[in-house]
Scaffold this motif. Structure first.
Motif, short mmCIF file in Angstrom:
data_model
loop_
_atom_site.label_atom_id
_atom_site.label_comp_id
_atom_site.label_asym_id
_atom_site.label_seq_id
_atom_site.Cartn_x
_atom_site.Cartn_y
_atom_site.Cartn_z
N HIS A 4 0.85 -1.20 0.00
CA HIS A 4 0.00 0.00 0.00
C HIS A 4 0.88 1.25 0.00
CE1 HIS A 4 -3.23 2.74 1.01
NE2 HIS A 4 -4.11 1.75 1.04
N ASP A 5 0.60 2.16 -0.91
CA ASP A 5 1.44 3.35 -1.04
C ASP A 5 1.27 4.37 0.08
OD1 ASP A 5 2.78 2.52 -3.27
OD2 ASP A 5 1.42 3.50 -4.68
N ARG A 6 0.24 4.23 0.87
CA ARG A 6 0.03 5.18 1.98
C ARG A 6 0.20 4.52 3.35
NH1 ARG A 6 -5.06 8.60 -0.65
NH2 ARG A 6 -3.98 8.99 -2.64
N GLU B 210 1.93 9.23 5.22
CA GLU B 210 1.61 7.81 5.42
C GLU B 210 1.26 7.50 6.88
OE1 GLU B 210 4.63 8.93 4.38
OE2 GLU B 210 5.22 7.93 2.51
N ASN C 158 -0.79 9.92 -5.44
CA ASN C 158 0.44 9.31 -4.92
C ASN C 158 1.66 9.74 -5.73
OD1 ASN C 158 -1.20 8.07 -3.10
ND2 ASN C 158 -1.10 6.03 -4.02
N ASP C 159 1.52 9.74 -7.04
CA ASP C 159 2.66 10.13 -7.89
C ASP C 159 3.12 11.55 -7.55
OD1 ASP C 159 2.59 7.76 -9.17
OD2 ASP C 159 1.67 8.53 -11.02
N GLY D 63 4.99 6.10 -1.91
CA GLY D 63 5.35 4.77 -2.40
C GLY D 63 6.68 4.77 -3.14
N LYS D 64 7.13 5.94 -3.51
CA LYS D 64 8.36 6.10 -4.29
C LYS D 64 9.58 5.54 -3.56
CE LYS D 64 10.26 10.18 -3.96
NZ LYS D 64 10.55 11.60 -4.04
N LYS E 123 9.83 3.04 -1.63
CA LYS E 123 9.83 1.60 -1.28
C LYS E 123 10.89 0.84 -2.09
CE LYS E 123 5.33 1.54 0.70
NZ LYS E 123 4.00 0.96 0.85
#
Lengths: 339, 339, 339, 339
Positions: free
Chosen positions: D243-245, D277, D330-331, D336-337, D339
């Protein structure tokens, strides 16, 4: 009269001495510590309500302060039938050799390793296991309070499992050797209190998370209890209200949190501003499906005192019946009297 | 026996009642409040040690809790010779009309406006001004403690001026209506305590800064005192040690800060864990040129109790000599006894 | 371009690196630490804005986290003209042997013993002493801020003596290894900051008391300054307003305490939410006779950064004039620009 | 480019402006407030990165501080396609009339009553409901974080019910108008967050207890989730890691509690030291029977920013697909960048 000695005169030791001195069928032989701490200075200033024994080889520090020393650690042990050891964690295990040498029983507090004792004890949950035992260890403050509530539900409807969140006070009032400032701290799960609960009540599954918070009086614990059969909130509350070591309180009465309970103990004029009961907030009693959820308050300094008195009763076989044993303790401490 | 009524049964009111009940030449007629607060509930649970009078028109809330009501606010006033008003700030001024109507004297606490009283009072500093007075107002907690120390120095060597930093506790234990979290707050200078000190001791110049801190028991104040003549630190300490309402303490003894003193009061078994004395840290007594600097601790909940007893003595002319008046208070409260 | 290495990448080390990277006439060779702390992990996650050198014999922990290691501690020292040592207290003294071996100068932070350095340095107060020096030690955070204010008054009207009360934050945000909970703690007086001030400014007498408080951002200090001649509050304020490292603030603007200043730094979008200036509350500026009293705020994490940049300038003789030296630092850090 | 206006430039409003300014397909028209708060002063001092509109009738206070005013509240509304309303609770409902008058859409924050909006929105859980909607209200900070975790489990294994304990921070850094000191406070159960979760995810049963704690950055929540089918802890962790958040963190890495995460955001150099996050402690992930228990951290100041950006995307139909919508947010926010 069972003769009781208290070793270690800190936060817990002082309160054990208070508790013993209120049991009409016990005699407090004395208290023991190794140096002139603030608590020992206070004992002197308040006129030596308890005889003091020195755990030190050299009594000059006590003499310099005119603190009368009744005898040595070994003399206290010899004069007692049973010792309540409230020395700092790990010291109790060392003291045990002396108790053994003099053929005396002992009750250790939760800070010692489990291996120090034969029986891990809770007055309400497993009184029978303590009967005649030589080495007993009390559950820690949180576990003692937790078990009061879980045992109450277990005896009425049966408990299958419990998920616990402990919102822990991080230091006692007056502590300068530990503390948190503007921070919550998360422990690895499951917390030891869950494991301890399962040790005492092996038929129940317990897990949970502990978070430390920067406050000094009163842990708050939330429990999510899965009962063995469906039960109404009213029935659960009714059982809690019957328990002599549980106070059911509410926000409407003015009990907004742990600090309200500490203030209330002071308003009551309780000795050292202590409270022996856990509090259970009626406002938090809710259902999650058939699970029962609620929050309790644990007065960490004094909560284990009643169960330690129970331990003396069991170990010395003063009462062989569980309810008779805890009932005597309750009578002498005035528990349930106010209801 | 001087008959004393206490109006307002909160943090201060409870302690005024405690103080009066320990004065063997005063009789506590009763205490009064308007609703079933936690403190009033505690009065009931602890068996009504003090007669309770209702300040409310409607007593149904008390009846619902089985709290016995001895009479009304006016009946309490009528039955008393003098009233100690500890109602919330501003209410005392309203109550005054009732005291006037019944021809009774009153002592107000520091939260009221100065205009409520004829005499702004401090037992040690201006006892004589209170003799026979009708309306007295006590200095606030910080000012009461400050003046004890400044008056002690002033009577021995003379004080020219004082610069003060008050490190204030922001709330009492159990308060939920006010608080600070991870913040210090700076007040506009000079703080009212300096002005109040100059009101009581007009021959001294005082200024200072107040900073609120997120703690609940004990203000700490630093003073930088300019004496009228050079004095040694030893001589200053000696004077403080003679004072029955000042404890000289040190870090070496274990008194590390305000929390140590609160713990010590609990260790002593003091009622409600209260302490009447200010503490003065020997470790902080230093010179800045000829100025004398030191730090004191102010137990905010209980510090004004002795000076309020003094006020009753002065107002009722029970003792007309200052040292005799404060000495009687000290005797009955056990102050200085431990030295 | 003077080449600067930063040893120790903790609270101060990170900020020293930030400071150097903003000096257009300095080059940050890199930063060094011994293990993958949160700060080092953050360096990696944020894309390695600073080259990282390993202070460990074994780089496997860094490799496991894909943290690129540019070289060793010794390689960083060799590649630098001067080292800013921000290792934990006592480690700097050990590191010194390596700096000596490579013939490099170093600036130590306040946690090291005075003996580590030839010159105890403050950019504004004794820049000249640092000129060409090999081993410099910065004053600690409180002392650095204190001296800014005292030096400002001293240069305009002359200062005879100062009495100080330090209301100290006890831990940094994120600290779990130290903390106080609901307690103030009093240190032995005089506090080291007074002694340090007299070390830097031997013509001034300083004394004072330090009290620890349970907050995390910003010490507050009250000063009672005895000037050599009478001066108006307006004139003092005017001098403070001219100073590029002092902000004069007020409650009316919304600056109620240390937490307001931390919030303001975040609102400004300052890197790491840091502030380099002390704040001085106009509302607290009062007279005690001819003495001048006021309160200042010390942002403990970042305050020594400008003076450390000054130390590099002095040690490397980049500017030989005091005001030119501190002025360059101010320009590059944007200090005074907002006025 | 969707034109976005931000009304209310406090803790949340500032961060909404930051968030919008990072969305490459949105244009920040400006921000609006009614007076020269510290945040508005900071905007001025930092060079007006965002155009400022005045919500006041009288701009003299802004003029006195040389704060350039681009226009009025109504002009901001007129120039925007959609308004993000972050005014204090209750004011948004009043502002709505102006948005209505100008025919503009609006997204309200959690402090407003539910009735202000047609859609109660969470980017991950019910993006589709927001498509083309006129009035949206975001879930509050705790609920936003809670739902991220519950939605993640629900989409992978299905969730039947959840029992929640919210350990709430009581004030934001810099708050002086609210706070707790040495006290935990218990709310009436079930807390609104549970009701809100059920509003957004009506197929799940939620209950829970909220306890306020005296800290300023980061709520910690424990969840006891009953999944629809048995699932391993590894599988749950794996989903969270995708999950990106959500950040999965551990004590071993150095994340000991909420304060570690705040420090880490500062170490990262994040703007205003913010983190978008939630963090989930791997160390707390345990089973209670088939139930899954774990603890998460909620950065209360910034957590709703990504979901508010999602709300703009849904309301303006910039992306009609859920994952495309949240993915764009998100971008642009860099989620998530790392990770």
């Amino acid at each position: 009269m069972v003769k009781v000695g208290v070793v270690g005169y800190g936060v817990i030791g002082q309160r054990l001495a208070d508790g013993v001195s209120r049991q009409e069928d016990m005699e407090l032989v004395g208290v023991c510590d190794v140096g002139p701490t603030l608590s020992v200075r206070a004992l002197k200033e308040s006129g030596m309500p308890y005889p003091f024994f020195s755990g030190s080889m050299d009594n000059s520090a006590f003499e310099a302060l005119d603190i009368p020393v009744t005898g040595s650690f070994e003399e206290l042990v010899e004069a007692s039938d049973i010792i309540l050891d409230a020395a700092p964690g790990g010291i109790g295990a060392k003291n045990k050799a002396t108790y053994e040498k003099h053929g005396k029983k002992a009750v250790f507090q939760g800070g010692e390793a489990d291996s120090v004792a034969d029986v891990f004890f809770h007055g309400y949950a497993n009184y029978e296991k303590g009967l005649g035992a030589k080495w007993l260890k009390l559950t820690s403050c949180n576990t003692t309070g937790l078990i009061r509530a879980v045992d109450s539900m277990d005896r009425s409807v049966g408990v299958e499992k419990v998920a616990i969140t402990i919102i822990r006070r991080v230091a006692d009032p007056g502590d300068y050797h530990r503390g948190l400032t503007n921070a919550l701290m998360v422990d690895e799960a499951p917390s030891h209190q869950c494991l301890d609960l399962m040790h005492i009540m092996p038929h129940i599954h317990a897990t949970g998370i502990l978070v430390h918070t920067p406050v000094t009086h009163g842990h708050i614990i939330t429990l999510c209890v899965t009962p063995k059969k469906s039960v109404s909130l009213e029935a659960v509350e009714e059982e809690f209200r019957k328990h002599d070591r549980i106070r059911v309180v509410s926000r409407a009465e003015g009990f907004l949190g742990n600090a309200s309970l500490f203030r209330y103990a002071r308003d009551l004029g309780n000795y050292r501003s202590d409270m022996y009961e856990i509090a259970l907030w009626k406002d938090t009693l809710v259902k999650s499906g058939e699970d029962i959820m609620f929050a309790i308050n644990i007065p960490q300094e004094s909560i284990t005192i009643p169960e330690t008195m129970d331990a003396v009763r069991a170990a010395m076989e003063m009462q062989t019946d569980r309810l008779e044993g805890v009932g005597k303790t309750n009578d002498y401490l005035g528990l349930g009297k106010w209801k």
